[in-house]
Each structure stands twice: as structure tokens, then as C-alpha cells.
Design an enzyme around this catalytic site. Sequence first.
Site, PDB file in Angstrom:
ATOM      1  N   GLY A  12      20.676  32.707  12.550  1.00  0.00           N
ATOM      2  CA  GLY A  12      20.191  31.734  11.563  1.00  0.00           C
ATOM      3  C   GLY A  12      19.092  32.282  10.682  1.00  0.00           C
ATOM      4  O   GLY A  12      18.150  31.575  10.323  1.00  0.00           O
ATOM      5  N   ASN A  63      28.999  31.795  13.891  1.00  0.00           N
ATOM      6  CA  ASN A  63      28.618  30.442  14.270  1.00  0.00           C
ATOM      7  C   ASN A  63      28.207  30.506  15.738  1.00  0.00           C
ATOM      8  O   ASN A  63      29.048  30.743  16.607  1.00  0.00           O
ATOM      9  CB  ASN A  63      29.825  29.509  14.074  1.00  0.00           C
ATOM     10  CG  ASN A  63      29.535  28.096  14.498  1.00  0.00           C
ATOM     11  OD1 ASN A  63      28.516  27.811  15.126  1.00  0.00           O
ATOM     12  ND2 ASN A  63      30.429  27.193  14.154  1.00  0.00           N
ATOM     13  N   VAL A  64      26.914  30.284  16.017  1.00  0.00           N
ATOM     14  CA  VAL A  64      26.429  30.483  17.392  1.00  0.00           C
ATOM     15  C   VAL A  64      27.072  29.526  18.397  1.00  0.00           C
ATOM     16  O   VAL A  64      27.053  29.793  19.599  1.00  0.00           O
ATOM     17  CB  VAL A  64      24.882  30.377  17.497  1.00  0.00           C
ATOM     18  CG1 VAL A  64      24.201  31.518  16.772  1.00  0.00           C
ATOM     19  CG2 VAL A  64      24.376  29.020  17.041  1.00  0.00           C
ATOM     20  N   SER A 142      11.009  23.812  20.130  1.00  0.00           N
ATOM     21  CA  SER A 142      10.309  22.919  19.185  1.00  0.00           C
ATOM     22  C   SER A 142       9.305  22.075  19.948  1.00  0.00           C
ATOM     23  O   SER A 142       9.508  21.756  21.131  1.00  0.00           O
ATOM     24  CB  SER A 142      11.311  21.992  18.494  1.00  0.00           C
ATOM     25  OG  SER A 142      10.629  20.934  17.854  1.00  0.00           O
ATOM     26  N   TYR A 155      18.319  16.366  19.229  1.00  0.00           N
ATOM     27  CA  TYR A 155      17.504  17.553  18.923  1.00  0.00           C
ATOM     28  C   TYR A 155      16.468  17.808  20.024  1.00  0.00           C
ATOM     29  O   TYR A 155      16.302  18.943  20.489  1.00  0.00           O
ATOM     30  CB  TYR A 155      16.824  17.339  17.566  1.00  0.00           C
ATOM     31  CG  TYR A 155      16.061  18.521  17.044  1.00  0.00           C
ATOM     32  CD1 TYR A 155      16.723  19.600  16.463  1.00  0.00           C
ATOM     33  CD2 TYR A 155      14.665  18.568  17.115  1.00  0.00           C
ATOM     34  CE1 TYR A 155      16.018  20.687  15.964  1.00  0.00           C
ATOM     35  CE2 TYR A 155      13.956  19.638  16.622  1.00  0.00           C
ATOM     36  CZ  TYR A 155      14.622  20.701  16.048  1.00  0.00           C
ATOM     37  OH  TYR A 155      13.925  21.778  15.558  1.00  0.00           O
ATOM     38  N   SER A 156      15.757  16.741  20.465  1.00  0.00           N
ATOM     39  CA  SER A 156      14.723  16.954  21.479  1.00  0.00           C
ATOM     40  C   SER A 156      15.348  17.387  22.804  1.00  0.00           C
ATOM     41  O   SER A 156      14.801  18.243  23.502  1.00  0.00           O
ATOM     42  CB  SER A 156      13.829  15.730  21.648  1.00  0.00           C
ATOM     43  OG  SER A 156      14.598  14.597  21.898  1.00  0.00           O
ATOM     44  N   ALA A 157      16.521  16.829  23.150  1.00  0.00           N
ATOM     45  CA  ALA A 157      17.206  17.264  24.382  1.00  0.00           C
ATOM     46  C   ALA A 157      17.606  18.736  24.272  1.00  0.00           C
ATOM     47  O   ALA A 157      17.433  19.511  25.223  1.00  0.00           O
ATOM     48  CB  ALA A 157      18.438  16.400  24.627  1.00  0.00           C
ATOM     49  N   SER A 158      18.107  19.124  23.100  1.00  0.00           N
ATOM     50  CA  SER A 158      18.520  20.527  22.929  1.00  0.00           C
ATOM     51  C   SER A 158      17.320  21.462  23.048  1.00  0.00           C
ATOM     52  O   SER A 158      17.396  22.513  23.691  1.00  0.00           O
ATOM     53  CB  SER A 158      19.232  20.739  21.584  1.00  0.00           C
ATOM     54  OG  SER A 158      18.330  20.671  20.498  1.00  0.00           O
ATOM     55  N   LYS A 159      16.204  21.077  22.457  1.00  0.00           N
ATOM     56  CA  LYS A 159      15.035  21.970  22.451  1.00  0.00           C
ATOM     57  C   LYS A 159      14.324  21.993  23.801  1.00  0.00           C
ATOM     58  O   LYS A 159      13.731  23.004  24.187  1.00  0.00           O
ATOM     59  CB  LYS A 159      14.079  21.565  21.323  1.00  0.00           C
ATOM     60  CG  LYS A 159      14.674  21.777  19.918  1.00  0.00           C
ATOM     61  CD  LYS A 159      15.018  23.238  19.667  1.00  0.00           C
ATOM     62  CE  LYS A 159      15.465  23.506  18.251  1.00  0.00           C
ATOM     63  NZ  LYS A 159      15.754  24.932  18.009  1.00  0.00           N
TER      64      LYS A 159
HETATM   65  P1  NAI Z   1      16.655  26.138   8.204  1.00  0.00           P
HETATM   66  O1  NAI Z   1      17.601  24.987   8.106  1.00  0.00           O
HETATM   67  O2  NAI Z   1      15.826  26.510   7.038  1.00  0.00           O
HETATM   68  O3  NAI Z   1      17.447  27.448   8.688  1.00  0.00           O
HETATM   69  C1  NAI Z   1      18.384  27.406   9.725  1.00  0.00           C
HETATM   70  C2  NAI Z   1      19.376  28.530   9.533  1.00  0.00           C
HETATM   71  O4  NAI Z   1      20.327  28.453  10.610  1.00  0.00           O
HETATM   72  C3  NAI Z   1      20.183  28.412   8.230  1.00  0.00           C
HETATM   73  O5  NAI Z   1      20.205  29.656   7.572  1.00  0.00           O
HETATM   74  C4  NAI Z   1      21.562  27.988   8.697  1.00  0.00           C
HETATM   75  O6  NAI Z   1      22.613  28.431   7.850  1.00  0.00           O
HETATM   76  C5  NAI Z   1      21.641  28.621  10.067  1.00  0.00           C
HETATM   77  N1  NAI Z   1      22.614  27.966  10.953  1.00  0.00           N
HETATM   78  C6  NAI Z   1      22.864  26.640  11.072  1.00  0.00           C
HETATM   79  N2  NAI Z   1      23.854  26.420  11.942  1.00  0.00           N
HETATM   80  C7  NAI Z   1      24.237  27.638  12.404  1.00  0.00           C
HETATM   81  C8  NAI Z   1      25.215  28.070  13.326  1.00  0.00           C
HETATM   82  N3  NAI Z   1      26.024  27.187  13.948  1.00  0.00           N
HETATM   83  N4  NAI Z   1      25.358  29.392  13.563  1.00  0.00           N
HETATM   84  C9  NAI Z   1      24.561  30.289  12.922  1.00  0.00           C
HETATM   85  N5  NAI Z   1      23.624  29.931  12.019  1.00  0.00           N
HETATM   86  C10 NAI Z   1      23.462  28.623  11.766  1.00  0.00           C
HETATM   87  O7  NAI Z   1      15.752  25.784   9.479  1.00  0.00           O
HETATM   88  P2  NAI Z   1      14.354  26.363   9.974  1.00  0.00           P
HETATM   89  O8  NAI Z   1      13.339  25.335   9.729  1.00  0.00           O
HETATM   90  O9  NAI Z   1      14.139  27.733   9.477  1.00  0.00           O
HETATM   91  O10 NAI Z   1      14.624  26.377  11.543  1.00  0.00           O
HETATM   92  C11 NAI Z   1      14.839  27.543  12.297  1.00  0.00           C
HETATM   93  C12 NAI Z   1      14.694  27.197  13.781  1.00  0.00           C
HETATM   94  O11 NAI Z   1      13.389  26.695  14.028  1.00  0.00           O
HETATM   95  C13 NAI Z   1      15.666  26.106  14.253  1.00  0.00           C
HETATM   96  O12 NAI Z   1      16.083  26.388  15.558  1.00  0.00           O
HETATM   97  C14 NAI Z   1      14.799  24.871  14.250  1.00  0.00           C
HETATM   98  O13 NAI Z   1      15.279  23.885  15.132  1.00  0.00           O
HETATM   99  C15 NAI Z   1      13.471  25.448  14.695  1.00  0.00           C
HETATM  100  N6  NAI Z   1      12.320  24.642  14.385  1.00  0.00           N
HETATM  101  C16 NAI Z   1      12.016  24.334  13.075  1.00  0.00           C
HETATM  102  C17 NAI Z   1      10.898  23.564  12.798  1.00  0.00           C
HETATM  103  C18 NAI Z   1      10.501  23.188  11.420  1.00  0.00           C
HETATM  104  O14 NAI Z   1       9.581  22.368  11.282  1.00  0.00           O
HETATM  105  N7  NAI Z   1      11.102  23.727  10.367  1.00  0.00           N
HETATM  106  C19 NAI Z   1      10.045  23.064  13.883  1.00  0.00           C
HETATM  107  C20 NAI Z   1      10.460  23.456  15.197  1.00  0.00           C
HETATM  108  C21 NAI Z   1      11.546  24.225  15.425  1.00  0.00           C
END
Ligand code: NAI
Length: 247
Positions: A12, A63-64, A142, A155-159
Amino acid sequence: MKLQGKTTVITGSAQGIGRAIAEVFASEGSRLVISDINIELAQKTADEIKTKYGFDTMAVAGNVSKLEDCETLVKTSTDKFSKIDILINNAGITKDNLVLRMSETEWDSVIAVNLKGVFNCIKAVSKTMLKQRQGRIINISSVVGQMGNAGQINYSASKGGVIAITKTCAREFASKNILVNAIAPGFIRTAMTDKLTEGQRQMLVSIIPLARFGEASDVAKAALFLASDDSSYITGHVLSVNGGMYM
Ligand code: NAI
């Protein structure tokens, strides 16, 4: 350079936190595999990072939530770089709803990407890292996995599950010098949090002691610490990067 000669795979990482981690790691000498479901953006990100830092950087589609894709990711990465020193499980999605209104599809899709995706990638990389007798795995959890959040049962369950995976794998892999840690970011400015309304944003800022959202680079610097020799006696830890929102 803290990651000279290392190879890092980041899921991602076409944008957001994953991309910020890629930039910091490239600036510290790591070769990179930028993996994402959005291959066009992943390719663009990989090209930009390679041009900026000069280290070998490759984009791989995946796709993970599909084990086969994670196995292909590991094979493509090791075919090119011969090893994987660091895996960052960063790919994640949200599909928010109140418990009563949440559909089975919303539940299943978030669990498939955020929880099963982490299992898939760890399973796929484990043989390589066990053979190497060294490795680092960093899972992006998270704050919501630690404290819960109304409207985010999936989401919270996954994290929360990602934290349990982290501790289990830390115990399972410790004897092979594979360290497994998690980062629990609070609210970070990315496309994911751009979806929040102004009202939600203000409410959240009011419960963050540092009174602001974090930047993706704040998470990237924590990931660098957990990937580098500076943390070689740390495993099974959950590092909060949340402005004090949960302590
Ligand atoms: P984002 O939405 O900007 O980026 C997520 C990336 O993951 C995107 O490039 C997307 O194409 C890719 N992605 C989505 N589904 C996918 C899949 N099935 N297989 C491979 N790639 C996939 O999100 P962000 O904010 O950068 O989040 C990154 C991580 O940080 C996530 O795990 C999110 O849950 C976590 N996180 C984010 C927070 C925030 O406030 N932004 C807070 C806490 C955790």
C-alpha cells in the site's frame, strides 16, 4: 545511512503513509519494492523515488487480501533483490458504519485487507526470512485498534487483530532473529483522513493532547527506528505515534 544495502517491501505504498515510509527508507539507502493494488500510481511513485534517491526501486501490483498476490510479491522481490530484509504491512482501508447499519460486505472487505492481508504477507515472506535467519516485520495498526471508535467496528477489530498478530509472530520468529513490531498511528493527514468532516476533525483535535493531526513522515520516522539497528532488542512492541491521544 541506517538501511544501506537493505531491501524493503512496503504494501500500500503508492501514496500516504506507505509512500512516506518509502521516501525515508530510500533516503537511508534501502532498495524498495513499492507494492499496491493501484499499480499505475505505484509505478509513478517508484519512478519518482528512484529518480530522487538513486537506489533500485521496483513497483509490484498486488491485492494483499489474496495470498497468491502476496506470494507473487515475495517471489518477484527475491528474484530481483535476492532477499527481503524488511516487510512493512501498511495497506489498509476503511468502510465506516454504525454496528446496526454495517453490512456484511463492509465487515468482510475491511477484515480481508487489514487483517487477512497482514497474515497473507507474513505467511508469504516467512520462508524467505526464516532461511535468511534475519528480518524485520513492521505492521501498521491504529490507535483505534487500542481504544475502539464508534462507527468503526470492522476497522478497529482489524487493527486490534494486527496487534495480536504482531505479538504472536514476535514470539514465533524470535529465535530466528526476525523482529516483529507494530506502529499504532493516531490521526494522520492522508487521503484516508481527508474523508472526515470538519466537525469530526475538530472533535478529534480536541481529544489529542498535541492538538493537531500527525504527518505521514511522523509514522515513517518511527518505522525507520523499528527497521534499523537502533531497535535490535525490541520485538512484540506497539509504538504509538498519536500525539498523546491514547497512552
Ligand atoms: P491511504 O488510503 O492514503 O493509502 C492506502 C494505500 O493502500 C493506497 O495506496 C491503496 O491503493 C492501498 N491499498 C488499498 N487496498 C489495498 C489492497 N487490498 N492491497 C494492496 N494495497 C491496497 O491510507 P493511509 O492513511 O496512508 O494509511 C496507510 C495505513 O495506515 C493503513 O493501514 C491505515 O489503516 C493506517 N492508519 C492510517 C491512519 C491515518 O490517520 N491516516 C491512522 C492509523 C492507521
